[in-house]
Design an enzyme around this catalytic site. Structure first.
Site, PDB file in Angstrom:
ATOM      1  N   HIS A  51     -27.614  45.372  51.466  1.00  0.00           N
ATOM      2  CA  HIS A  51     -28.348  44.107  51.568  1.00  0.00           C
ATOM      3  C   HIS A  51     -27.401  42.934  51.771  1.00  0.00           C
ATOM      4  CE1 HIS A  51     -31.031  40.766  50.653  1.00  0.00           C
ATOM      5  NE2 HIS A  51     -30.109  40.339  49.800  1.00  0.00           N
ATOM      6  N   ASP A 103     -14.577  37.242  57.794  1.00  0.00           N
ATOM      7  CA  ASP A 103     -14.605  38.539  57.120  1.00  0.00           C
ATOM      8  C   ASP A 103     -14.399  38.326  55.630  1.00  0.00           C
ATOM      9  OD1 ASP A 103     -11.797  39.951  56.014  1.00  0.00           O
ATOM     10  OD2 ASP A 103     -11.504  38.186  57.274  1.00  0.00           O
ATOM     11  N   CYS A 129     -36.560  39.704  54.298  1.00  0.00           N
ATOM     12  CA  CYS A 129     -35.347  40.393  54.725  1.00  0.00           C
ATOM     13  C   CYS A 129     -35.719  41.739  55.337  1.00  0.00           C
ATOM     14  CB  CYS A 129     -34.400  40.597  53.540  1.00  0.00           C
ATOM     15  SG  CYS A 129     -32.873  41.474  53.962  1.00  0.00           S
ATOM     16  N   CYS A 175     -34.499  46.059  51.329  1.00  0.00           N
ATOM     17  CA  CYS A 175     -35.654  45.181  51.104  1.00  0.00           C
ATOM     18  C   CYS A 175     -36.948  45.730  51.690  1.00  0.00           C
ATOM     19  CB  CYS A 175     -35.363  43.802  51.683  1.00  0.00           C
ATOM     20  SG  CYS A 175     -34.161  42.850  50.709  1.00  0.00           S
ATOM     21  N   ASP A 185      -6.124  43.423  59.812  1.00  0.00           N
ATOM     22  CA  ASP A 185      -5.299  42.436  59.124  1.00  0.00           C
ATOM     23  C   ASP A 185      -3.902  43.038  58.977  1.00  0.00           C
ATOM     24  OD1 ASP A 185      -4.220  40.475  57.573  1.00  0.00           O
ATOM     25  OD2 ASP A 185      -5.675  40.618  55.958  1.00  0.00           O
ATOM     26  N   CYS A 213     -33.515  44.281  55.884  1.00  0.00           N
ATOM     27  CA  CYS A 213     -32.548  45.342  55.598  1.00  0.00           C
ATOM     28  C   CYS A 213     -33.262  46.555  55.005  1.00  0.00           C
ATOM     29  CB  CYS A 213     -31.453  44.854  54.656  1.00  0.00           C
ATOM     30  SG  CYS A 213     -31.891  44.791  52.901  1.00  0.00           S
TER      31      CYS A 213
END
Length: 388
Positions: free
Chosen positions: A349, A280, A318, A323, A96, A320
């Protein structure tokens, strides 16, 4: 701007309504779209390392020119081999331009046609950003995709102020383009020799200004992709969605669209439905550090007493690392005990949730079921209020 750049291409493989599934190719690899880009403002996605990001499926990350210019300095990063080498992330990066950060320094900056003079939030030193200097900063950082320097105003800005900022952004885009082309031709030893410059559509919540901005940018060159800025900065969500509808009809359909700074789950799904490819936001890690976590039934807060004896994961199904290994009860204990692992697990997560959400959206587009999938997903997500 010349587009004789084989390192960059965009192909759309499937469409479902305005939603698209595609591939954005860059010098550091392909990005399957739609895609959420985790934000590494200071060349680090807070509490996560590059291996975490790779495992959860991220393919492109964002860093910020404003913050990296002030610390540790863009020239220092160039000396260290550019952002990819410095942060050990060897997949695509977008920077950015810092426009949002500079213009949010109310009382610490002065806006003129030449650029913006401002006081550093770190030490109060006087700094100046111009379209030309920002192109040099982003060249030194070495991201694959760099953003133009634009004039950002609050979301509810009146028409006259939004018009001034939009028109100035178009004038600054031409200056960015000239500087960008010169740097690509002359600075062949940059960390990433061939970069892509994205223009940014501005115009606040005013449809005529968004149309004028998109048309002026489209007519100014055959760009690699397009940024959509100045949204999720205080305006109501229906206004944001309305502006996406306007921009969707004005931008080329064969180039990626990047909705800047937007990262709440419902906004990603609504954005994909309106032709957006890249997103984003700092929200997943910022919220994770305060105890908030995303689920398919809405946003929750791990500090609530209801989780004290809950042996289930943050989100059933999930995959991840939080989890698959830990319970809500354990992660709540970490927050209550002020253990830093709790912040890391929720950040991990939340980023995984958004990356996986865009992967699911892509699959739905490919299957031709996006319309029904998105309708059902949003209904389920909104069915549960935020737990305080």
């Amino acid at each position: 701007m010349s587009l004789d750049q084989p390192q960059f291409s965009f192909s759309v493989s499937h469409k479902d309504g305005f939603a698209r599934a595609g591939t954005f190719s860059t010098p550091h690899g392909p990005v399957a779209t739609p895609q959420f880009m985790p934000v590494g403002t200071l060349a680090s996605v807070k509490s996560l390392d590059p291996d975490d990001l790779t495992r959860l499926g991220a393919t492109m990350v964002l860093a910020n020119a404003y913050h990296l210019r002030l610390r540790p300095g863009d020239e220092m990063i160039r000396t260290m081999g550019g952002l990819h080498q410095f942060m050990q992330w060897h997949r695509p990066i977008l920077t950015d331009s810092g426009g949002f950060q500079v213009f949010s320094l109310e009382g610490l900056r002065t806006i003129e046609e030449e650029g913006v003079a401002f006081r550093s939030h770190l030490d109060g030193s006087l700094q100046q950003f111009t379209p030309e200097s920002v192109m040099r900063i982003e060249r030194n950082l070495g991201a694959d995709v760099i953003m133009q320097f634009d004039h950002v105003v609050p979301g509810q800005s009146p028409h006259d102020l939004a018009k001034i900022a939009m028109e100035r952004s178009i004038r600054w885009l031409e200056r960015c383009r000239v500087a960008f082309d010169a740097l690509q031709a002359e600075d062949t030893l940059a960390p990433t020799p061939v970069q892509a410059l994205f223009p940014i559509v501005q115009g606040g919540i005013h449809a005529d200004l968004r149309q004028a901005s998109a048309r002026a940018i489209r007519n100014a060159g055959d760009w690699v992709g397009y940024g959509i800025g100045g949204l999720s900065v205080g305006e109501a969500k229906p206004d944001m969605y309305a502006m996406l509808d306007v921009v969707n009809t004005e931008l080329p359909t064969d180039k990626p669209r990047y909705l800047m700074g937007v990262g709440f789950p419902e906004d990603l799904v609504e954005g994909v439905a309106r032709g957006v490819d890249l997103f984003d936001c700092v929200a997943p890690t910022r919220m994770g550090r305060t105890g908030a976590f995303f689920t398919s039934a809405g946003r929750k807060n791990i500090k609530n007493a209801q989780w004290r004896l809950d042996s289930t994961p943050l989100e059933d199904g999930c995959t991840c690392a939080a989890c698959t290994r830990f319970s809500k009860a354990y992660i709540r204990h970490l927050f209550v005990a002020e253990e830093i692992l709790g912040l890391r697990l929720l950040s991990l997560h939340n980023v995984h949730f958004l990356v996986a959400l865009m992967r699911d959206a892509r699959a739905a587009v490919q299957d031709g079921t996006f319309s029904g999938w998105s309708r059902d997903w949003l209904a389920r997500y909104h069915s549960s209020k935020l737990s305080s």
